[in-house]
Every structure is written in C-alpha cells, then in structure tokens.
Design an enzyme around this catalytic site. Structure first.
Site, PDB file in Angstrom:
ATOM      1  N   HIS A 269     -38.670   1.976  31.990  1.00 21.07           N
ATOM      2  CA  HIS A 269     -37.889   2.977  32.324  1.00 21.07           C
ATOM      3  C   HIS A 269     -37.888   3.673  33.573  1.00 21.07           C
ATOM      4  O   HIS A 269     -38.958   4.050  33.767  1.00 21.07           O
ATOM      5  CB  HIS A 269     -37.393   3.789  31.339  1.00 21.07           C
ATOM      6  CG  HIS A 269     -36.034   4.644  31.116  1.00 21.07           C
ATOM      7  ND1 HIS A 269     -36.113   5.620  31.600  1.00 21.07           N
ATOM      8  CD2 HIS A 269     -35.067   4.304  30.529  1.00 21.07           C
ATOM      9  CE1 HIS A 269     -34.624   5.881  31.573  1.00 21.07           C
ATOM     10  NE2 HIS A 269     -34.198   5.058  30.788  1.00 21.07           N
ATOM     11  N   ASP A 320     -32.774   0.133  24.778  1.00 20.65           N
ATOM     12  CA  ASP A 320     -32.207  -1.306  24.606  1.00 20.65           C
ATOM     13  C   ASP A 320     -33.154  -2.068  23.780  1.00 20.65           C
ATOM     14  O   ASP A 320     -32.759  -3.345  23.374  1.00 20.65           O
ATOM     15  CB  ASP A 320     -31.738  -2.177  25.833  1.00 20.65           C
ATOM     16  CG  ASP A 320     -30.493  -1.426  26.404  1.00 20.65           C
ATOM     17  OD1 ASP A 320     -29.751  -0.947  25.716  1.00 20.65           O
ATOM     18  OD2 ASP A 320     -30.687  -1.218  27.742  1.00 20.65           O
TER      19      ASP A 320
HETATM   20  N1  ACO Z   1     -41.082  -6.182  32.231  1.00 30.25           N
HETATM   21  C1  ACO Z   1     -42.245  -6.730  33.046  1.00 30.25           C
HETATM   22  N2  ACO Z   1     -42.581  -5.718  33.861  1.00 30.25           N
HETATM   23  C2  ACO Z   1     -41.964  -4.662  34.155  1.00 30.25           C
HETATM   24  C3  ACO Z   1     -41.018  -4.272  33.298  1.00 30.25           C
HETATM   25  C4  ACO Z   1     -40.522  -5.057  32.402  1.00 30.25           C
HETATM   26  N3  ACO Z   1     -39.332  -4.940  31.739  1.00 30.25           N
HETATM   27  N4  ACO Z   1     -40.346  -3.007  33.840  1.00 30.25           N
HETATM   28  C5  ACO Z   1     -41.111  -2.785  35.040  1.00 30.25           C
HETATM   29  N5  ACO Z   1     -42.034  -3.777  35.427  1.00 30.25           N
HETATM   30  C6  ACO Z   1     -43.103  -3.647  36.184  1.00 30.25           C
HETATM   31  C7  ACO Z   1     -42.544  -4.164  37.403  1.00 30.25           C
HETATM   32  O1  ACO Z   1     -42.596  -5.511  37.691  1.00 30.25           O
HETATM   33  C8  ACO Z   1     -42.969  -3.443  38.369  1.00 30.25           C
HETATM   34  O2  ACO Z   1     -44.530  -4.012  38.526  1.00 30.25           O
HETATM   35  P1  ACO Z   1     -44.974  -4.307  40.289  1.00 30.25           P
HETATM   36  O3  ACO Z   1     -45.178  -2.745  40.833  1.00 30.25           O
HETATM   37  O4  ACO Z   1     -46.357  -4.904  39.878  1.00 30.25           O
HETATM   38  O5  ACO Z   1     -43.808  -5.036  40.712  1.00 30.25           O
HETATM   39  C9  ACO Z   1     -43.287  -1.963  37.968  1.00 30.25           C
HETATM   40  O6  ACO Z   1     -43.156  -2.287  36.592  1.00 30.25           O
HETATM   41  C10 ACO Z   1     -42.292  -1.030  38.279  1.00 30.25           C
HETATM   42  O7  ACO Z   1     -40.915  -1.589  38.209  1.00 30.25           O
HETATM   43  P2  ACO Z   1     -39.675  -1.205  38.895  1.00 30.25           P
HETATM   44  O8  ACO Z   1     -38.578  -2.419  38.537  1.00 30.25           O
HETATM   45  O9  ACO Z   1     -40.018  -0.688  40.317  1.00 30.25           O
HETATM   46  O10 ACO Z   1     -39.303   0.118  37.850  1.00 30.25           O
HETATM   47  P3  ACO Z   1     -37.934   0.733  38.082  1.00 30.25           P
HETATM   48  O11 ACO Z   1     -38.138   1.878  37.755  1.00 30.25           O
HETATM   49  O12 ACO Z   1     -36.994   0.375  39.253  1.00 30.25           O
HETATM   50  O13 ACO Z   1     -36.953  -0.164  36.896  1.00 30.25           O
HETATM   51  C11 ACO Z   1     -36.051  -0.902  35.072  1.00 30.25           C
HETATM   52  C12 ACO Z   1     -36.709   0.328  35.711  1.00 30.25           C
HETATM   53  C13 ACO Z   1     -35.047  -1.733  35.817  1.00 30.25           C
HETATM   54  C14 ACO Z   1     -35.474  -0.184  33.527  1.00 30.25           C
HETATM   55  C15 ACO Z   1     -37.339  -1.857  34.489  1.00 30.25           C
HETATM   56  O14 ACO Z   1     -38.308  -1.099  33.769  1.00 30.25           O
HETATM   57  C16 ACO Z   1     -36.774  -3.146  33.863  1.00 30.25           C
HETATM   58  O15 ACO Z   1     -36.304  -4.110  34.755  1.00 30.25           O
HETATM   59  N6  ACO Z   1     -36.737  -3.141  32.655  1.00 30.25           N
HETATM   60  C17 ACO Z   1     -36.266  -4.243  31.977  1.00 30.25           C
HETATM   61  C18 ACO Z   1     -34.768  -4.322  31.804  1.00 30.25           C
HETATM   62  C19 ACO Z   1     -34.370  -3.215  31.112  1.00 30.25           C
HETATM   63  O16 ACO Z   1     -34.733  -3.124  29.762  1.00 30.25           O
HETATM   64  N7  ACO Z   1     -33.167  -2.429  31.213  1.00 30.25           N
HETATM   65  C20 ACO Z   1     -32.874  -1.350  30.249  1.00 30.25           C
HETATM   66  C21 ACO Z   1     -33.333   0.066  30.595  1.00 30.25           C
HETATM   67  S1  ACO Z   1     -32.649   1.214  29.755  1.00 30.25           S
HETATM   68  C22 ACO Z   1     -30.997   1.556  30.197  1.00 30.25           C
HETATM   69  O17 ACO Z   1     -30.703   1.196  31.162  1.00 30.25           O
HETATM   70  C23 ACO Z   1     -29.983   1.600  28.910  1.00 30.25           C
END
Ligand code: ACO
Length: 384
Positions: A269, A320
């Site tokens: 998140h 989610d």
């Molecule tokens: N699975 C694997 N790795 C992840 C995940 C995940 N779900 N979430 C974050 N990471 C990792 C990324 O790969 C990244 O690693 P790196 O730095 O080695 O590349 C690091 O954690 C940071 O990730 P970002 O994408 O920069 O974090 P951001 O704050 O932009 O993303 C997000 C938040 C989009 C929710 C992300 O965690 C994600 O893609 N989750 C999966 C999708 C999801 O569940 N979305 C629903 C969110 S809740 C809502 O909107 C209602």
C-alpha cells in the site's frame, strides 16, 4: 533557435506518483499509515465496523454528523426510490455486450445518467447533495441490473424494507439475504466507503475542480478505480486464489511469481506501512463467511499467502486482499468484486466532491520536460 534541455520554468522537483505530497485539505477521512489507523469524520473504522450501517456512514460523510432516526429512515427510503433506474439506462445496459466487464458498463452508465437528470449541471450544494444520494442509489442499481441482464435475468427494483446492503444483495440474487450475511456485507460497504485522496477520489476531485459536473467527476473516479493497482486488485486476488487451489501450493506459487518479478495483488500500500485496519476486519469476515459456507479453503489459502508474503517481501495485505475470499464465500461472482467497491466508495467520492465544490481551486500541477531540446528545425513534408 535551439535552447538547452530545460524544466518548465518555475516548476518544483518531481515527486513520482505524488508520494507523500499533500495536495489539499479534507475533513472526511483520517489515515495514519505508520500506526494503521483510519477514521471517518473522527469515528474509528473499528467502531464504525462494529456499530454503523452503510447508510449512517454515507450520511455522516455527506453531512458531517450522524443521522437521527427520521433522517436515517428518509435516507433509506430515498436510496430505494432513487435506485429505480431510468428505462434508458436499462436499455443502455441491455445494449452492452454480455461479455464486457461490469465496470466498463458502470463507467458508461454513470456518464449516461447525467442525460436523465435535470439537475445534472446544477453545482449548488443542495442539488449536489441530492445527486450524491441519487448516484449512490443508482450505482448499486446499475451494478445489480448489469449482473442480472448479463445473466439473462430481468432487473429488480430496490427494496425500502431492507438496508442498502440487503437491498443490493436482493437485487443481485433475487433472494432475501439472511440477517447475518446482510450485516457482514454491510460491514464491507462501511469499510470501503472512503479513504482520503486515493487515486479514484483524487481523479474525481481533479475533474470537479474544473467546475465540471458531479457525473463527469464520478465517471473519472469509476475509470480510475478499475485499474488493478487500485480497486481492480480484488478480482485479481480471487483469480490467484482459484489458481493456487490449496494452501500447500502457496509457497511455490509465490516463489515463482516473485522470481518473474510479478506483483502479488492485494499486498502492499502506498500509505500503510503496517497492517491496513480494514484488512484486519476483512480477514475476520473472510473466516466467518468461509465457516458459514462450510468451506474454509479460500480463507486458509489467503492466510498462507499472507504468511509467505510477509516472510518473503515484508508486505501486508491491503483492503483488496481479504475482501476477495470474503465475497467469494458469500457467493458473489468475481465479476462483481470491483463493482461492489464502487457501490460503497460512491459515498466517499461524492462527499469529496461536495468538499471540492465548497472550496474550489483548479487543480493543475506541473511537469518536468524531458523531451528533445527546444527549437528543433522544421522539416517539410516532402523532405521527410
Ligand atoms: N507484490 C510484489 N511486490 C510488491 C508489491 C506486491 N503487491 N507491492 C509492492 N511491491 C514492491 C515493489 O516491487 C517495489 O519493490 P522494488 O523497490 O524492489 O522494485 C516496492 O515494493 C515498492 O513498490 P511501489 O510500486 O513503488 O510502491 P507503491 O507505493 O507505488 O505501490 C501499490 C503501491 C500500487 C498498491 C503496490 O503495493 C501494488 O502494486 N500492490 C498490488 C496491487 C494492489 O493490491 N492494489 C490495491 C491497493 S489498495 C487499493 O487501491 C484499494
């Protein structure tokens, strides 16, 4: 004349994804991502999940105070009467290909609703309050009608003798929900109703800030919610649970997905660095619904996924994640998971829009120019 590569004059530094950038004020929800706290209008999400109905939460978000009995009864009856869709909207839903995701239908139908609302372009507070109720009722109506029409059944009218949650379940299934399942679903609606300047709410506010109407703003929000990095994740989660199939296969599934550098939906998140408090409640709802259905497999796979993701990546489940096994155990089809998010979040979107119109300023950020140097020599068509 050629100039050096340049930033737009006067623009500040780039914060990719606007992470931690505060872009406005709000009196609606309070989020503490470090401590895992969430409150709507000062009421903690735990208290709201234990005590409040969705109708009370919607009223609270729109008006800043809890409704009394009369106000609550009036809202419930307005949800039922306003939830009857204009026949043209039924026609539009019927005309959509049956295979299309209901969120695409919802996005188009919300936009079309303005054509059948004489108040559509009236930006006055009272008109927008009425439209907030109307839209909340009609988003539920559109989602339920889409489900029924795509499955060869006729839409049903909402019922004033049921809660908004119960009426929605009735309009989807055609059966009266039992009190326990109705309340569990009501709690899920409460949990999803608002969440600060999340992507879809922000999109709605950006649209409203141009003084465009509330239907345009909600159309922007629906389109934004659909994406799998936002509300679209819960449908991806159930696909993953079904693909994994049993708890013993979780370790391998996660290892392989991570080695392909894939994201595991339902985890991570932007704001919460500890457990999302909504996930705590949804985990319990998932267990309870699994028990009621006599099948805890989806809950157990989810628990195992949570354990492995924490160990491998230090990631917590988000809102989610457990909503997926919960809705699945409740008997909702996966095509409705994302739309159900919208059925709830419409209260938050419209509350934010009331705030935005009340204290508006155009939202117009800047970008850093990374293109070719300015002053490129023009090449005539015949010379290219
Ligand atoms: N699975 C694997 N790795 C992840 C995940 C995940 N779900 N979430 C974050 N990471 C990792 C990324 O790969 C990244 O690693 P790196 O730095 O080695 O590349 C690091 O954690 C940071 O990730 P970002 O994408 O920069 O974090 P951001 O704050 O932009 O993303 C997000 C938040 C989009 C929710 C992300 O965690 C994600 O893609 N989750 C999966 C999708 C999801 O569940 N979305 C629903 C969110 S809740 C809502 O909107 C209602």
């Amino acid at each position: 004349m050629k100039e050096k590569l340049q930033s737009e004059e006067g623009a500040g530094s780039v914060v990719k994804g606007l992470e931690n950038v505060v872009v406005g004020t709000s009196r609606l929800s309070y989020i503490d991502g470090q401590r895992g706290r969430l409150a709507y209008r000062g009421f903690t999400i735990q208290d709201l999940a234990a005590e409040a109905s969705y109708e009370e939460v919607a009223y609270l978000l729109w008006n800043g105070a809890l409704p009394d009995r009369e106000q609550l009864a009036a809202l419930r009856s307005a949800f039922a009467s306003e939830g009857v869709l204009p026949s043209e909207i039924h026609g539009l839903i019927r005309s959509a290909p049956r295979t299309k995701p209901p969120m695409e239908v919802l996005r188009t139908a919300v936009s079309a609703l303005s054509l059948h609302d004489e108040e559509a372009s009236d930006l006055a507070l009272e008109a927008n309050r009425r439209k907030a109720i109307r839209l909340t009722a009609r988003v539920a109506g559109i989602v339920a009608a889409t489900h029924r029409l795509q499955n060869g059944k006729e839409p049903l009218a909402p019922r004033a003798d049921l809660s908004h949650a119960g009426s929605f379940l009735y309009c989807v299934t055609g059966a009266l929900p039992d009190a326990r399942r109705e309340r569990m679903f009501d709690v899920a609606l409460v949990l999803h109703a608002d969440h600060g300047f999340n992507a879809s709410t922000f999109a709605a506010r950006v649209t409203a800030a141009t003084l465009s109407d509330i239907y345009s703003a909600v159309t922007s929000a629906v389109g934004t919610l659909m994406g799998p990095l936002h509300g679209g994740a819960n449908e991806k989660v159930i696909k993953m649970l079904l693909e994994v199939g049993e708890p013993s296969r979780v370790e391998r599934y996660v290892r392989e997905a991570l080695s392909r550098r894939e994201r595991i939906f339902g985890f991570g998140h932007r704001v919460y660095k500890v457990e999302d408090p909504r996930a705590t409640v949804l985990r319990e709802l998932s267990r309870e619904a699994g028990e009621l259905a006599g099948d805890l497999r989806w809950h157990e796979i989810s628990r195992k996924l949570e354990e492995v993701l924490m160990r491998e990546k230090g990631l917590f489940p988000n809102v989610d994640f457990y909503s997926a096994p919960f809705y699945h155990s409740l008997g909702l089809p996966s095509s409705l998971f994302v739309p159900v998010f919208a059925v709830s979040r419409i209260a938050g979107w419209t509350a934010h829009l009331l705030e935005q119109y009340a204290d508006n300023r155009l939202i117009r950020p800047r970008s850093q120019y990374l293109g070719v140097p300015i002053g490129q020599p023009w090449v005539r068509l015949e010379e290219r």
